[in-house]
Design a protein around this motif. Structure first.
Motif, PDB file in Angstrom:
ATOM      1  N   ILE A  62       0.846  -1.202   0.000  1.00  0.00           N
ATOM      2  CA  ILE A  62       0.000   0.000   0.000  1.00  0.00           C
ATOM      3  C   ILE A  62       0.879   1.248   0.000  1.00  0.00           C
ATOM      4  O   ILE A  62       0.603   2.225  -0.708  1.00  0.00           O
ATOM      5  CB  ILE A  62      -0.940   0.001   1.227  1.00  0.00           C
ATOM      6  N   TRP A  63       1.975   1.206   0.787  1.00  0.00           N
ATOM      7  CA  TRP A  63       2.896   2.338   0.816  1.00  0.00           C
ATOM      8  C   TRP A  63       3.584   2.537  -0.536  1.00  0.00           C
ATOM      9  O   TRP A  63       3.816   3.672  -0.962  1.00  0.00           O
ATOM     10  CB  TRP A  63       3.946   2.140   1.908  1.00  0.00           C
ATOM     11  N   VAL A  64       3.880   1.444  -1.222  1.00  0.00           N
ATOM     12  CA  VAL A  64       4.469   1.551  -2.569  1.00  0.00           C
ATOM     13  C   VAL A  64       3.468   2.201  -3.515  1.00  0.00           C
ATOM     14  O   VAL A  64       3.824   3.046  -4.339  1.00  0.00           O
ATOM     15  CB  VAL A  64       4.887   0.162  -3.094  1.00  0.00           C
ATOM     16  N   GLY A  65       2.192   1.814  -3.386  1.00  0.00           N
ATOM     17  CA  GLY A  65       1.150   2.430  -4.209  1.00  0.00           C
ATOM     18  C   GLY A  65       1.033   3.922  -3.947  1.00  0.00           C
ATOM     19  O   GLY A  65       0.864   4.718  -4.886  1.00  0.00           O
ATOM     20  N   ILE A  66       1.136   4.320  -2.676  1.00  0.00           N
ATOM     21  CA  ILE A  66       1.086   5.753  -2.336  1.00  0.00           C
ATOM     22  C   ILE A  66       2.270   6.489  -2.965  1.00  0.00           C
ATOM     23  O   ILE A  66       2.141   7.615  -3.457  1.00  0.00           O
ATOM     24  CB  ILE A  66       1.077   5.931  -0.803  1.00  0.00           C
ATOM     25  N   SER A  67       3.442   5.837  -2.973  1.00  0.00           N
ATOM     26  CA  SER A  67       4.619   6.466  -3.593  1.00  0.00           C
ATOM     27  C   SER A  67       4.418   6.657  -5.095  1.00  0.00           C
ATOM     28  O   SER A  67       4.897   7.640  -5.670  1.00  0.00           O
ATOM     29  CB  SER A  67       5.870   5.627  -3.329  1.00  0.00           C
ATOM     30  N   LEU A  68       3.692   5.744  -5.732  1.00  0.00           N
ATOM     31  CA  LEU A  68       3.420   5.881  -7.162  1.00  0.00           C
ATOM     32  C   LEU A  68       2.491   7.066  -7.433  1.00  0.00           C
ATOM     33  O   LEU A  68       2.659   7.787  -8.427  1.00  0.00           O
ATOM     34  CB  LEU A  68       2.804   4.591  -7.701  1.00  0.00           C
ATOM     35  N   VAL A  69       1.510   7.255  -6.557  1.00  0.00           N
ATOM     36  CA  VAL A  69       0.616   8.422  -6.693  1.00  0.00           C
ATOM     37  C   VAL A  69       1.427   9.705  -6.569  1.00  0.00           C
ATOM     38  O   VAL A  69       1.222  10.671  -7.326  1.00  0.00           O
ATOM     39  CB  VAL A  69      -0.497   8.371  -5.621  1.00  0.00           C
ATOM     40  N   MET A  70       2.367   9.730  -5.621  1.00  0.00           N
ATOM     41  CA  MET A  70       3.248  10.889  -5.474  1.00  0.00           C
ATOM     42  C   MET A  70       4.098  11.090  -6.721  1.00  0.00           C
ATOM     43  O   MET A  70       4.362  12.229  -7.132  1.00  0.00           O
ATOM     44  CB  MET A  70       4.145  10.707  -4.244  1.00  0.00           C
ATOM     45  N   GLY A  71       4.540   9.973  -7.320  1.00  0.00           N
ATOM     46  CA  GLY A  71       5.327  10.069  -8.542  1.00  0.00           C
ATOM     47  C   GLY A  71       4.532  10.694  -9.672  1.00  0.00           C
ATOM     48  O   GLY A  71       5.035  11.551 -10.410  1.00  0.00           O
ATOM     49  N   VAL A  72       3.271  10.284  -9.817  1.00  0.00           N
ATOM     50  CA  VAL A  72       2.400  10.867 -10.851  1.00  0.00           C
ATOM     51  C   VAL A  72       2.243  12.366 -10.614  1.00  0.00           C
ATOM     52  O   VAL A  72       2.327  13.176 -11.549  1.00  0.00           O
ATOM     53  CB  VAL A  72       1.029  10.169 -10.858  1.00  0.00           C
ATOM     54  N   ALA A  73       2.005  12.754  -9.350  1.00  0.00           N
ATOM     55  CA  ALA A  73       1.853  14.171  -9.013  1.00  0.00           C
ATOM     56  C   ALA A  73       3.108  14.960  -9.367  1.00  0.00           C
ATOM     57  O   ALA A  73       3.038  16.082  -9.889  1.00  0.00           O
ATOM     58  CB  ALA A  73       1.529  14.318  -7.526  1.00  0.00           C
ATOM     59  N   ALA A  74       4.282  14.366  -9.105  1.00  0.00           N
ATOM     60  CA  ALA A  74       5.545  15.042  -9.414  1.00  0.00           C
ATOM     61  C   ALA A  74       5.713  15.231 -10.919  1.00  0.00           C
ATOM     62  O   ALA A  74       6.133  16.306 -11.375  1.00  0.00           O
ATOM     63  CB  ALA A  74       6.716  14.238  -8.847  1.00  0.00           C
ATOM     64  N   TYR A  75       5.362  14.217 -11.708  1.00  0.00           N
ATOM     65  CA  TYR A  75       5.505  14.326 -13.163  1.00  0.00           C
ATOM     66  C   TYR A  75       4.557  15.368 -13.748  1.00  0.00           C
ATOM     67  O   TYR A  75       4.934  16.146 -14.636  1.00  0.00           O
ATOM     68  CB  TYR A  75       5.261  12.964 -13.816  1.00  0.00           C
TER      69      TYR A  75
END
Length: 347
Positions: free
Chosen positions: A43-56
């Motif tokens: 779940i934490w990895v999934g949250i990091s991916l959402v943050m990655g999308v926001a950064a891009y």
């Protein structure tokens, strides 16, 4: 011949990545590493991916802001797609992504490659400043650990700091001398060069690139631009911290460890190898060792972060490439239809 040299170059870089990855894995207990990965909270990895999308998305908006002062106004969605295809290209051919994304933006929105590349140069310079800021903050917070890491890293390469500085001084003076000699030659033959077609093209290219690089000084809203810059790096930092929570062996590490990983991981990703493979894993694993994290858990963390973010770039890059090609084919079809209708009217 050039194609062969290019293939050999990238094959060599790929070989370096493979060697470093092997070196990082060769002494690990794979059963312990797989156990760490199985017990991870994804779940934490999934949250990091959402943050990655926001950064891009934020980076794309920031790049869009940089381009507008140059007199071109590409759509935000095309800017985002070009950027993601560029990141995808960097996974295959290091440092080619910057050129690729500018080329795509020229096809979709007629932004000259040299102007677009100038904005990318400015973007990279700003990122370097943010990285230096992160390094300074990390040294303040985690001085003892980071000092030991860098001293250990460089002590194996250089016999003494004095010898290294002496070598750098010689390189600097040779560079200054060569640059001065080149300037004198250009001044001496300037009138003749000004008549040369290739010289005119080179001057035009660098003027466009300089215009793009200086676009940061002409932004409509500096506050929004620098706000996006801080947001992007904040997301990078939060991604590092969030994935620490995914593994039992790293979940107790503080925000200082996240800073260390951000700095060292960024340096690993900046290495001129495909996607930072091997370099990133080795540096992050070595950094986590300073915090008492076993090698297996450190490698599990590096694999989680790097693999998840790489897959995200591949997914977003492939979708962006497909959308750009579809848009281009529709544009060609519309132009062909318009041309045929014009011919029909003339008849």
């Amino acid at each position: 011949m050039k194609k062969l040299l290019s293939v050999l170059k990238y094959a060599f870089l790929l070989g370096i990545s493979a060697f470093l990855m092997w070196y990082a894995l060769k002494e690990l207990d794979f059963q312990r590493m797989w156990a760490e990965l199985r017990n991870a909270n994804y779940i934490w990895v999934g949250i990091s991916l959402v943050m990655g999308v926001a950064a891009y998305v934020s980076r794309a908006y920031r790049w869009h802001m940089q381009i507008k002062p140059t007199g071109y106004n590409p759509s935000l969605i095309n800017t985002y797609r070009a950027m993601m295809v560029g990141y995808l290209a960097n996974l295959v051919l290091p440092r080619m992504g910057e050129v690729v994304r500018c080329t795509i933006l020229k096809r979709t929105d007629k932004v000259p490659v040299n102007t677009g590349f100038g904005t990318v140069v400015a973007e990279r310079f700003i990122d370097m400043l943010m990285l230096l800021l992160a390094v300074g903050l990390t040294f303040l917070v985690e001085f003892d650990r980071i000092r030991d890491f860098f001293l250990g890293l460089f002590s194996t390469k250089y016999a003494s700091l004095e010898y290294t500085l002496s070598s750098l001084y010689w390189v600097l003076w040779v560079f200054i001398g060569a640059a001065g000699f080149a300037v004198l030659l250009i001044l001496k033959y300037l009138k003749r060069l000004q008549q040369h077609t290739y010289f005119k093209k080179a001057v035009s290219f660098f003027k466009g690139m300089l215009e793009g690089a200086l676009s940061v000084t002409k932004l409509e809203n500096q506050t929004v631009f620098w706000g996006h810059t801080v947001f992007v790096w904040l997301m990078y930092y939060c991604m590092s911290v969030v994935v620490l929570l995914a593994l039992p062996a790293t979940s107790n590490l503080g925000w200082g460890a996240g800073l260390s990983i951000l700095v060292v991981g960024t340096l690993g990703m900046a290495a001129p190898v495909q996607g930072g493979v091997g370099v990133y894993h080795l540096l992050v694993q070595s950094t986590l060792l300073l915090y008492g994290v076993p090698k297996e858990a450190g490698m599990a963390y590096a694999l989680l972060v790097h693999t998840s973010q790489t897959l995200l770039v591949v997914l977003m890059g492939v979708l962006s490439f497909a959308a750009s090609m579809l848009q281009q084919s529709r544009s060609f079809a519309a132009q062909r239809t318009h041309l045929n209708s014009s011919k029909h009217e003339l008849k």
